[in-house]
Motif scaffolding. Structure first.
Motif, PDB file in Angstrom:
ATOM      1  N   GLN A 221       0.841  -1.188   0.000  1.00  6.55           N
ATOM      2  CA  GLN A 221       0.000   0.000   0.000  1.00  6.55           C
ATOM      3  C   GLN A 221       0.878   1.240   0.000  1.00  6.55           C
ATOM      4  O   GLN A 221       1.873   1.312   0.704  1.00  6.55           O
ATOM      5  CB  GLN A 221      -0.929   0.023   1.205  1.00  6.55           C
ATOM      6  CG  GLN A 221      -1.924   1.171   1.142  1.00  6.55           C
ATOM      7  CD  GLN A 221      -3.040   1.008   2.149  1.00  6.55           C
ATOM      8  OE1 GLN A 221      -3.328  -0.067   2.615  1.00  6.55           O
ATOM      9  NE2 GLN A 221      -3.673   2.108   2.476  1.00  6.55           N
ATOM     10  N   SER A 222       0.527   2.217  -0.799  1.00  5.99           N
ATOM     11  CA  SER A 222       1.256   3.467  -1.021  1.00  5.99           C
ATOM     12  C   SER A 222       2.578   3.232  -1.746  1.00  5.99           C
ATOM     13  O   SER A 222       3.343   4.168  -1.928  1.00  5.99           O
ATOM     14  CB  SER A 222       1.505   4.218   0.283  1.00  5.99           C
ATOM     15  OG  SER A 222       0.285   4.527   0.903  1.00  5.99           O
ATOM     16  N   GLY A 223       2.834   2.023  -2.169  1.00 10.38           N
ATOM     17  CA  GLY A 223       4.027   1.727  -2.957  1.00 10.38           C
ATOM     18  C   GLY A 223       3.733   1.880  -4.434  1.00 10.38           C
ATOM     19  O   GLY A 223       2.585   1.911  -4.852  1.00 10.38           O
ATOM     20  N   SER A 224       4.798   1.991  -5.223  1.00 13.31           N
ATOM     21  CA  SER A 224       4.649   2.175  -6.662  1.00 13.31           C
ATOM     22  C   SER A 224       5.536   1.225  -7.432  1.00 13.31           C
ATOM     23  O   SER A 224       6.527   0.726  -6.911  1.00 13.31           O
ATOM     24  CB  SER A 224       5.012   3.605  -7.073  1.00 13.31           C
ATOM     25  OG  SER A 224       4.080   4.517  -6.628  1.00 13.31           O
TER      26      SER A 224
ATOM     27  N   VAL B 290      -0.446   1.488  -5.560  1.00 13.43           N
ATOM     28  CA  VAL B 290      -1.529   0.893  -4.777  1.00 13.43           C
ATOM     29  C   VAL B 290      -2.018   1.960  -3.797  1.00 13.43           C
ATOM     30  O   VAL B 290      -1.271   2.411  -2.932  1.00 13.43           O
ATOM     31  CB  VAL B 290      -1.049  -0.370  -4.036  1.00 13.43           C
ATOM     32  CG1 VAL B 290      -2.146  -0.898  -3.126  1.00 13.43           C
ATOM     33  CG2 VAL B 290      -0.620  -1.430  -5.028  1.00 13.43           C
ATOM     34  N   LEU B 291      -3.260   2.377  -3.946  1.00 17.34           N
ATOM     35  CA  LEU B 291      -3.838   3.430  -3.103  1.00 17.34           C
ATOM     36  C   LEU B 291      -4.380   2.876  -1.797  1.00 17.34           C
ATOM     37  O   LEU B 291      -4.206   3.488  -0.745  1.00 17.34           O
ATOM     38  CB  LEU B 291      -4.951   4.165  -3.854  1.00 17.34           C
ATOM     39  CG  LEU B 291      -4.551   4.835  -5.162  1.00 17.34           C
ATOM     40  CD1 LEU B 291      -5.779   5.412  -5.844  1.00 17.34           C
ATOM     41  CD2 LEU B 291      -3.514   5.913  -4.907  1.00 17.34           C
TER      42      LEU B 291
ATOM     43  N   GLU C 113      -7.349  -0.923  -4.479  1.00 21.95           N
ATOM     44  CA  GLU C 113      -7.525   0.199  -5.388  1.00 21.95           C
ATOM     45  C   GLU C 113      -6.158   0.643  -5.882  1.00 21.95           C
ATOM     46  O   GLU C 113      -5.236   0.853  -5.096  1.00 21.95           O
ATOM     47  CB  GLU C 113      -8.260   1.356  -4.728  1.00 21.95           C
ATOM     48  CG  GLU C 113      -8.728   2.361  -5.745  1.00 21.95           C
ATOM     49  CD  GLU C 113      -9.873   3.236  -5.243  1.00 21.95           C
ATOM     50  OE1 GLU C 113      -9.839   4.433  -5.556  1.00 21.95           O
ATOM     51  OE2 GLU C 113     -10.765   2.716  -4.549  1.00 21.95           O
ATOM     52  N   VAL C 114      -6.038   0.768  -7.198  1.00 25.18           N
ATOM     53  CA  VAL C 114      -4.771   1.043  -7.857  1.00 25.18           C
ATOM     54  C   VAL C 114      -4.928   2.262  -8.756  1.00 25.18           C
ATOM     55  O   VAL C 114      -5.971   2.437  -9.383  1.00 25.18           O
ATOM     56  CB  VAL C 114      -4.360  -0.180  -8.724  1.00 25.18           C
ATOM     57  CG1 VAL C 114      -3.112   0.090  -9.506  1.00 25.18           C
ATOM     58  CG2 VAL C 114      -4.216  -1.416  -7.881  1.00 25.18           C
TER      59      VAL C 114
END
Length: 146
Positions: A37-40, A55-56, A64-65
Motif C-alpha cells: 500500500q502506497s508503494g509504486s 496501490v492506493l 484500489e490502484v
C-alpha cells in the motif's frame, strides 16, 4: 427534401462489461502483486513513455490502484498525462475503472446529449481503454520497483 434520422439507443451490456473486467483483472493482478500500500511500480514502455502503478488502498477483498501515464524526458506534443483509478475485486476476480481523468462514479450509460459530454457507453469505453493500456504494457513494458 428532409429525411428523419433514426438513432439507435445504446443498450447497456452487463455481460460484455463483466468479460472486460475479468480480462483486466487477469492482466492487472500480476502487475500489482508484491506492491505494498502506497508503494509504486514504474513500467517503462519504449524510450519516451512510462506508467506508474500505485496501490492506493488495500482491503481483504479489494485493492484500489492508480495507473498514471507519464512522459520520460519531456512532454511530447499532444501527449497528455492520463490517470485511471481501478478497483480490483479479488473475490469476483474483476477490475473496474472507478475514476478516470477526475471523473468518478461513472454511470453504466448516459443519455446523449448530456451536460458533461460523456458518451452513451462511457463506462465501457474507459474500461476498454484500460484493457488497451494493459496490452501495451504486457507486450512492450518492463518493470522497475520504486
Amino acid at each position: 427534401m428532409t429525411t428523419d434520422v433514426i438513432r439507435k439507443r445504446y443498450k447497456f451490456d452487463l455481460a460484455a462489461l463483466q468479460r472486460l473486467a475479468a480480462i483486466n483483472y487477469a492482466a492487472l493482478r500480476p502487475m500489482v502483486a508484491g506492491v505494498k500500500q502506497s508503494g509504486s511500480k514504474i513500467i517503462k514502455v519504449g524510450q519516451q513513455l512510462r506508467f506508474a502503478v500505485t496501490v492506493l488502498e488495500t482491503a481483504p477483498y479489494t485493492t484500489e490502484v492508480r495507473i498514471e501515464q507519464q512522459a520520460l524526458l519531456k512532454q511530447l506534443p499532444g501527449l497528455r498525462a492520463t490517470q485511471i483509478d481501478v478497483r480490483l475485486y479479488h473475490d469476483a476476480q474483476l477490475a473496474e475503472v472507478v475514476r478516470s481523468q477526475g471523473v468518478s462514479r461513472l454511470q453504466a450509460s448516459y443519455e446523449v446529449p448530456n451536460p458533461s459530454m460523456h458518451h452513451a457507453d462511457e463506462k465501457h469505453q474507459v474500461n476498454h481503454f484500460l484493457q488497451e493500456w494493459l496490452q501495451l504494457i504486457r507486450a512492450n513494458g518492463y518493470y522497475q520497483e520504486v
